[in-house]
Design an enzyme around this catalytic site. Structure first.
Site, PDB file in Angstrom:
ATOM      1  N   ASP A  10     -25.328  -5.698  45.891  1.00 57.22           N
ATOM      2  CA  ASP A  10     -26.516  -6.444  45.440  1.00 57.22           C
ATOM      3  C   ASP A  10     -26.172  -7.929  45.462  1.00 57.22           C
ATOM      4  OD1 ASP A  10     -29.092  -7.010  44.340  1.00 57.22           O
ATOM      5  OD2 ASP A  10     -28.290  -6.986  42.311  1.00 57.22           O
ATOM      6  N   SER A  11     -27.181  -8.766  45.245  1.00 56.05           N
ATOM      7  CA  SER A  11     -26.921 -10.204  45.105  1.00 56.05           C
ATOM      8  C   SER A  11     -26.152 -10.481  43.817  1.00 56.05           C
ATOM      9  CB  SER A  11     -28.255 -10.956  45.055  1.00 56.05           C
ATOM     10  OG  SER A  11     -29.060 -10.429  44.020  1.00 56.05           O
ATOM     11  N   GLY A  43     -33.948 -13.905  45.948  1.00 60.48           N
ATOM     12  CA  GLY A  43     -35.410 -13.928  46.035  1.00 60.48           C
ATOM     13  C   GLY A  43     -36.005 -15.280  46.371  1.00 60.48           C
ATOM     14  N   CYS A  74     -30.571  -3.545  46.522  1.00 60.13           N
ATOM     15  CA  CYS A  74     -31.305  -4.797  46.374  1.00 60.13           C
ATOM     16  C   CYS A  74     -32.557  -4.700  47.243  1.00 60.13           C
ATOM     17  CB  CYS A  74     -30.415  -5.951  46.843  1.00 60.13           C
ATOM     18  SG  CYS A  74     -31.236  -7.554  46.856  1.00 60.13           S
ATOM     19  N   CYS A 197     -37.270  -4.743  41.765  1.00 61.24           N
ATOM     20  CA  CYS A 197     -36.049  -5.549  41.848  1.00 61.24           C
ATOM     21  C   CYS A 197     -35.048  -4.809  40.976  1.00 61.24           C
ATOM     22  CB  CYS A 197     -36.299  -6.955  41.293  1.00 61.24           C
ATOM     23  SG  CYS A 197     -34.770  -7.901  41.047  1.00 61.24           S
TER      24      CYS A 197
END
Ligand code: DGL
Length: 271
Positions: A10-11, A43, A74, A197
């Site tokens: 994920d980020s 985002g 993500c 999200c």
């Protein structure tokens, strides 16, 4: 038989909500975690640069963990770069997309909310999901990027700022309560919200508390876990279980990571 772990990417810390669903489904499997916290939040990034970055970080993380499956935990990354990642990698790649289909199946009023990053809310991929699975629903899309940093703050041991959360969620709350305008227009009230999200399920207790009426909250965790079971030959423990890689220092996250079964982060060097 030796088998690589499941690598969750994920980020930031949002993928931990997916890790939690995966660990519940497969308690004996090995998991590694990688996040691109140097580029957080995804985002609000430009699509072209982000698409390249996601591939570079995932390739580096795969080289470091040698996983049997990559889970892109993500929505913002999956709706942009899934095909490209599959092209670069020979292992199965499982993506995360907003759970529009189960939310549409659950909604009685036929009005659902999509809570996601600005990027995910506007992506053609998301529009296709809505047209395909929620064609008969009103869909209120809310870009709630401030919630990403609130989830990060919570994992680092701070309480989320509920005033900031409430402001970001205002369009949902309006849609969830009958008003003169909605009654004149015949718009049904919203009863179901897609957490589009992976950071947002981490905030579920606060979301439920702030909502003016009880709502159904739908995330993608269980669907991803089921998909991983379909694509992975066998999920078994691995000596790499619990390793975590980040692109920027993350000492403040160590206690939070430990709650999800991950060790303090190691630096991930990009190739
Ligand atoms: N957790 C990510 C998602 O599911 C995005 C957070 C970010 O903006 O970096 O979309």
């Amino acid at each position: 038989m030796k088998q690589g772990p499941v690598l969750i990417f994920d980020s930031g810390v949002g993928g931990l909500s997916v890790a939690s669903a995966l660990r519940q489904h497969y308690p004996h499997a090995g998991f590694c975690y990688a996040c691109d916290n140097a580029w957080l939040p995804y985002g609000l990034r430009d699509d072209a640069a982000l698409a390249e970055r996601i591939v570079a970080v995932c390739l580096a993380a795969v080289a470091a963990c040698r996983p049997s499956v990559l889970v892109v935990a993500c929505n913002t990354a999956s709706t942009l770069a899934l095909e490209n990642l599959r092209w670069h990698l020979s292992i199965p790649v499982v993506g995360t997309v907003p759970a529009i289909k189960p939310a549409a199946a659950l909604s009685r009023t036929r009005h659902i909310g999509l809570l996601a990053t600005r990027a995910t809310v506007g992506r053609p991929y998301t529009q296709e999901l809505i047209s395909r699975f929620a064609g008969d629903c009103v869909v209120t899309r809310v870009a709630a990027d401030p919630l990403v940093s609130e989830a990060e703050a919570w994992l680092a041991g701070r309480s989320p700022d509920t005033v900031r959360m409430h402001a970001a969620l205002a369009p949902l709350w309006e849609a969830a309560q009958p008003s003169d305008a909605s009654q004149t227009l015949g718009t049904p009230v919203l009863d179901t919200v897609v957490l589009g999200c992976t950071h947002f399920p981490l905030l579920k207790p606060w979301l439920a508390e702030l909502a003016p009426v009880p709502l159904n909250w739908v995330d993608s965790g269980d669907a991803i876990a089921r998909r991983v079971g379909q694509v992975a030959a066998a999920l078994m423990t691995s000596t790499s279980d619990g390793r975590c890689f980040t692109t920027a220092p993350a000492t403040a996250l160590s206690a939070g990571l430990a709650r999800y079964g991950f060790q303090p982060a190691q630096p991930l060097s990009l190739m």
